[in-house]
Design a protein around this motif. Structure first.
Motif, short mmCIF file in Angstrom:
data_model
loop_
_atom_site.label_atom_id
_atom_site.label_comp_id
_atom_site.label_asym_id
_atom_site.label_seq_id
_atom_site.Cartn_x
_atom_site.Cartn_y
_atom_site.Cartn_z
N LEU A 188 12.28 24.02 14.01
CA LEU A 188 12.39 24.75 15.26
C LEU A 188 11.01 24.92 15.88
CD1 LEU A 188 14.12 26.50 17.25
CD2 LEU A 188 13.55 28.46 15.79
N TYR A 214 8.76 24.63 27.03
CA TYR A 214 10.04 25.27 27.33
C TYR A 214 10.16 25.56 28.83
CZ TYR A 214 11.80 26.17 22.57
OH TYR A 214 12.33 26.05 21.30
N ASP A 256 17.20 25.54 22.39
CA ASP A 256 16.03 25.51 21.53
C ASP A 256 15.54 24.08 21.42
OD1 ASP A 256 15.72 28.28 20.54
OD2 ASP A 256 17.69 27.94 19.64
#
Length: 294
Positions: free
Chosen positions: A62, A40, A54
């Motif tokens: 996820l 991320y 996301d």
């Protein structure tokens, strides 16, 4: 054998936008120690987002922003906003061994502070005899880009200036680390970096061809407690460059650095990738470091 033109051949992980799964935005080779949260944060370096985002894996699950090891595979960005690739320039860099009177005090200061490779931990056992073979005092922010350093105010983070003001703040011990010669090649090529925002983790961006098991390790606390240690902002700059060079798009070009005696080094550089930028770096590395400044 010629090196690959870019850094994508060894990747095992690829990034896509969820609404365009045929265009690769970037990718990486997942080394030991790389986590979901790391992915991320690295995406936030080479991608620009207008909203929160996301990641989902190829099974549409996820991916949490956590410390779980990142698994190789395809990942898809989901966001209500837009995602674009940054056009931030990465500073071309190759193997640098600057020398000269301006650099000598820097080299001595880095050697005396570290006395070992700060990444592998291998000690310089003959340091007491002033023998430093196979160790290199390495600039984190390259000396060849001293004008860039000055123009963008990197000197403001230096609290331990060099003994000679004329050497320039870029030659502060706080902009240097002692490395094994082989590790220095990887550091200079952005193949490995130190992430100061993840407990000074060593991040490798290509499979390790050396005998050192370094991916995912952290710099030791003794080194970090030294008040003359490298400044976080410089390690952060180098890590950012490594992400841009290795993860954005297909990755930047890989440069040949092994020029046998008698070979046409200039000719090979000028016929290769990013010829002008690399030649400028090579010239400044050799000549700028040797300038004596009053």
């Amino acid at each position: 054998m010629s090196p690959p033109l870019d850094r994508s051949p060894w990747r095992d992980t690829f990034i896509y936008a969820s609404d365009n799964r045929s265009t690769v935005l970037g990718g990486l080779w997942v080394a030991e120690g790389v986590t979901n949260a790391n992915l991320y944060s690295m995406l936030e370096i080479f991608c620009l987002f207008t909203d929160t985002f996301d990641l989902c894996d190829s099974s549409e699950r996820l991916v949490e922003r956590d410390g779980q090891p990142l698994k190789p595979g395809n990942y898809y960005i989901f966001t209500a906003g837009s995602t674009t690739i940054t056009d931030e320039a990465a500073l071309t860099r190759t193997l640098s061994l600057p020398s000269g009177t301006r650099v000598t005090p820097f080299t001595d200061a880095v050697r005396q502070r570290d006395r070992r490779c700060v990444i592998t931990g291998r000690p310089a056992r003959l340091a007491h005899l002033n023998s430093w073979d196979t160790f290199e005092a390495t600039h984190i922010f390259p000396l060849a880009y001293e004008e860039y350093w000055n123009d963008f105010g990197y000197r403001r983070w230096i609290t331990v200036p060099p003994a000679n003001e004329s050497d320039g703040t870029i030659n502060s011990v706080q902009n240097g680390i002692l490395l094994d010669s082989d590790i220095q090649c990887l550091f200079d090529s952005y193949t490995l970096a130190i992430n100061p925002d993840d407990n000074y983790k060593i991040v490798c961006f290509a499979p390790n061809t050396l005998d050192f098991n370094i991916a995912g390790r952290h710099l030791d606390q003794t080194f970090l407690d030294n008040p003359h240690r490298p400044v976080d902002q410089f390690l952060r700059w180098h890590f950012r460059q490594a992400v841009l060079v290795n993860m954005r798009g297909a990755g930047e070009a890989c440069f040949e650095t092994d020029f046998p005696p008698g070979s046409d080094m200039i000719g090979e550089i000028m016929s290769g990738a990013k010829a002008a930028e690399r030649m400028e770096f090579e010239l400044f590395t050799r000549f700028n470091a040797m300038e004596d400044r009053a």
